[in-house]
Motif scaffolding. Structure first.
Motif, PDB file in Angstrom:
ATOM      1  N   GLY A  61       0.806  -1.039  -0.160  1.00 41.92           N
ATOM      2  CA  GLY A  61       0.037  -0.035   0.128  1.00 41.92           C
ATOM      3  C   GLY A  61       0.854   1.079  -0.134  1.00 41.92           C
ATOM      4  N   LEU A  62       0.478   2.391  -0.796  1.00 39.00           N
ATOM      5  CA  LEU A  62       1.246   3.487  -0.972  1.00 39.00           C
ATOM      6  C   LEU A  62       0.436   4.714  -1.131  1.00 39.00           C
ATOM      7  CD1 LEU A  62       4.063   2.437  -3.838  1.00 39.00           C
ATOM      8  CD2 LEU A  62       4.440   2.808  -1.195  1.00 39.00           C
ATOM      9  N   PRO A  63       0.715   5.636  -0.103  1.00 37.38           N
ATOM     10  CA  PRO A  63      -0.279   6.945  -0.669  1.00 37.38           C
ATOM     11  C   PRO A  63       0.116   7.510  -1.904  1.00 37.38           C
ATOM     12  CG  PRO A  63       1.727   7.315   0.767  1.00 37.38           C
ATOM     13  CD  PRO A  63       1.739   6.071   0.387  1.00 37.38           C
ATOM     14  N   LEU A  64      -0.793   8.117  -2.527  1.00 36.97           N
ATOM     15  CA  LEU A  64      -0.607   8.985  -4.139  1.00 36.97           C
ATOM     16  C   LEU A  64      -0.486  10.438  -3.403  1.00 36.97           C
ATOM     17  CD1 LEU A  64      -3.150   7.210  -5.833  1.00 36.97           C
ATOM     18  CD2 LEU A  64      -0.805   6.732  -5.934  1.00 36.97           C
ATOM     19  N   VAL A  65       0.690  10.961  -3.769  1.00 39.28           N
ATOM     20  CA  VAL A  65       0.850  12.391  -3.149  1.00 39.28           C
ATOM     21  C   VAL A  65       1.132  13.240  -4.348  1.00 39.28           C
ATOM     22  CG1 VAL A  65       2.390  13.670  -1.617  1.00 39.28           C
ATOM     23  CG2 VAL A  65       2.034  11.398  -1.074  1.00 39.28           C
ATOM     24  N   GLN A  66       0.399  14.406  -4.343  1.00 40.62           N
ATOM     25  CA  GLN A  66       0.583  15.315  -5.327  1.00 40.62           C
ATOM     26  C   GLN A  66       0.856  16.713  -4.797  1.00 40.62           C
ATOM     27  OE1 GLN A  66       0.802  14.659  -8.715  1.00 40.62           O
ATOM     28  NE2 GLN A  66       1.584  16.771  -9.165  1.00 40.62           N
ATOM     29  N   ASP A  67       2.068  17.526  -4.832  1.00 43.13           N
ATOM     30  CA  ASP A  67       2.130  18.835  -4.164  1.00 43.13           C
ATOM     31  C   ASP A  67       2.202  18.646  -2.728  1.00 43.13           C
ATOM     32  OD1 ASP A  67       2.584  19.693  -6.750  1.00 43.13           O
ATOM     33  OD2 ASP A  67       0.608  20.592  -7.091  1.00 43.13           O
ATOM     34  N   GLY A  68       2.555  17.766  -2.164  1.00 37.71           N
ATOM     35  CA  GLY A  68       2.532  17.607  -0.687  1.00 37.71           C
ATOM     36  C   GLY A  68       1.356  17.131  -0.227  1.00 37.71           C
ATOM     37  N   GLN A  69       0.132  16.868  -0.981  1.00 40.56           N
ATOM     38  CA  GLN A  69      -1.212  16.484  -0.378  1.00 40.56           C
ATOM     39  C   GLN A  69      -1.293  15.070  -0.641  1.00 40.56           C
ATOM     40  OE1 GLN A  69      -4.586  19.166  -1.263  1.00 40.56           O
ATOM     41  NE2 GLN A  69      -3.259  20.698  -1.694  1.00 40.56           N
ATOM     42  N   VAL A  70      -1.937  14.542   0.031  1.00 31.23           N
ATOM     43  CA  VAL A  70      -2.309  12.944  -0.056  1.00 31.23           C
ATOM     44  C   VAL A  70      -3.778  13.081  -0.860  1.00 31.23           C
ATOM     45  CG1 VAL A  70      -3.042  10.932   1.067  1.00 31.23           C
ATOM     46  CG2 VAL A  70      -1.155  11.915   1.968  1.00 31.23           C
ATOM     47  N   ILE A  71      -3.589  12.563  -2.042  1.00 35.99           N
ATOM     48  CA  ILE A  71      -4.759  12.614  -3.082  1.00 35.99           C
ATOM     49  C   ILE A  71      -5.182  11.379  -3.195  1.00 35.99           C
ATOM     50  CG2 ILE A  71      -4.132  14.821  -4.125  1.00 35.99           C
ATOM     51  CD1 ILE A  71      -3.251  13.074  -6.711  1.00 35.99           C
ATOM     52  N   GLY A  72      -4.881  10.257  -2.472  1.00 37.42           N
ATOM     53  CA  GLY A  72      -5.385   9.024  -2.565  1.00 37.42           C
ATOM     54  C   GLY A  72      -4.384   7.932  -2.170  1.00 37.42           C
ATOM     55  N   ALA A  73      -4.621   6.602  -2.376  1.00 41.02           N
ATOM     56  CA  ALA A  73      -3.860   5.631  -2.187  1.00 41.02           C
ATOM     57  C   ALA A  73      -4.038   4.650  -3.268  1.00 41.02           C
ATOM     58  CB  ALA A  73      -3.893   5.150  -0.610  1.00 41.02           C
ATOM     59  N   ILE A  74      -2.998   3.765  -3.199  1.00 42.51           N
ATOM     60  CA  ILE A  74      -2.891   2.364  -4.181  1.00 42.51           C
ATOM     61  C   ILE A  74      -2.827   1.450  -3.204  1.00 42.51           C
ATOM     62  CG2 ILE A  74      -0.451   2.791  -4.814  1.00 42.51           C
ATOM     63  CD1 ILE A  74      -1.288   1.345  -7.469  1.00 42.51           C
ATOM     64  N   GLY A  75      -3.329   0.149  -3.327  1.00 40.10           N
ATOM     65  CA  GLY A  75      -3.209  -1.078  -2.738  1.00 40.10           C
ATOM     66  C   GLY A  75      -3.085  -2.065  -3.746  1.00 40.10           C
ATOM     67  N   ILE A  76      -2.016  -3.132  -3.578  1.00 37.50           N
ATOM     68  CA  ILE A  76      -1.909  -4.183  -4.314  1.00 37.50           C
ATOM     69  C   ILE A  76      -1.885  -5.474  -3.559  1.00 37.50           C
ATOM     70  CG2 ILE A  76      -0.369  -5.084  -6.112  1.00 37.50           C
ATOM     71  CD1 ILE A  76      -1.479  -2.683  -7.087  1.00 37.50           C
ATOM     72  N   SER A  77      -2.612  -6.471  -3.871  1.00 40.80           N
ATOM     73  CA  SER A  77      -2.470  -7.920  -3.353  1.00 40.80           C
ATOM     74  C   SER A  77      -2.504  -8.872  -4.524  1.00 40.80           C
ATOM     75  CB  SER A  77      -3.608  -7.956  -2.449  1.00 40.80           C
ATOM     76  OG  SER A  77      -3.443  -9.516  -1.852  1.00 40.80           O
ATOM     77  N   GLY A  78      -1.960  -9.914  -4.172  1.00 45.49           N
ATOM     78  CA  GLY A  78      -1.970 -11.129  -5.093  1.00 45.49           C
ATOM     79  C   GLY A  78      -0.965 -12.018  -5.205  1.00 45.49           C
TER      80      GLY A  78
END
Length: 139
Positions: free
Chosen positions: A102-119
């Motif tokens: 799992g990683l945060p999605l960051v743009q211009d210092g703001q967390v704008i979402g996240a990605i999670g991977i499993s498998g």
């Protein structure tokens, strides 16, 4: 901007799809079947895709990894490292899934979402998640 209103960046659905596409491409290139979850700037499910052959258990796990990265504004691996180093109390934190992927999605210092991977393995999930994040970093 007023005292009462703050400008907030938002992830678009097209952006979410590009991030997921990069992650799926990385997984495919390695022969891995994964599920990818993208959360929006509010931490809500925005996009989910499970590749053919990926176990259904990875649906929930990918969502939980993304949730962990979003809520704590750091990679889920950082939480795993804390637990591995003896901070077992971290396992009881609501929303924490101390497993890489799992990683945060960051743009211009703001967390704008996240990605999670499993498998696949946790390390492989982390590699795939990083491929998705690179799309945002290079945009």
């Amino acid at each position: 901007m007023s005292l009462f209103v703050k400008s907030k960046l938002s992830l678009t659905i097209e952006g979410a799809k590009h991030i997921a596409k990069a992650a799926i491409s990385e997984a495919s290139n390695n022969g891995w079947n994964i599920t990818v979850t993208i959360l929006d700037e509010g931490g809500h499910l925005m996009y989910l895709e499970r590749m053919d052959g990926c176990q259904t258990g990875s649906i929930t796990v990918s969502q939980r990894k993304a949730e962990c990265a979003y809520k704590f504004k750091r990679p889920s691996k950082a939480m795993a490292d804390l637990v591995a180093n003896g901070s077992v109390n971290m396992m009881s934190l609501p929303g924490n899934l101390p497993v890489e992927g799992g990683l945060p999605l960051v743009q211009d210092g703001q967390v704008i979402g996240a990605i999670g991977i499993s498998g696949v393995t946790s390390v492989q999930d982390g590699i795939v998640a990083a491929a998705g994040v690179r799309v945002l970093e290079n945009a």
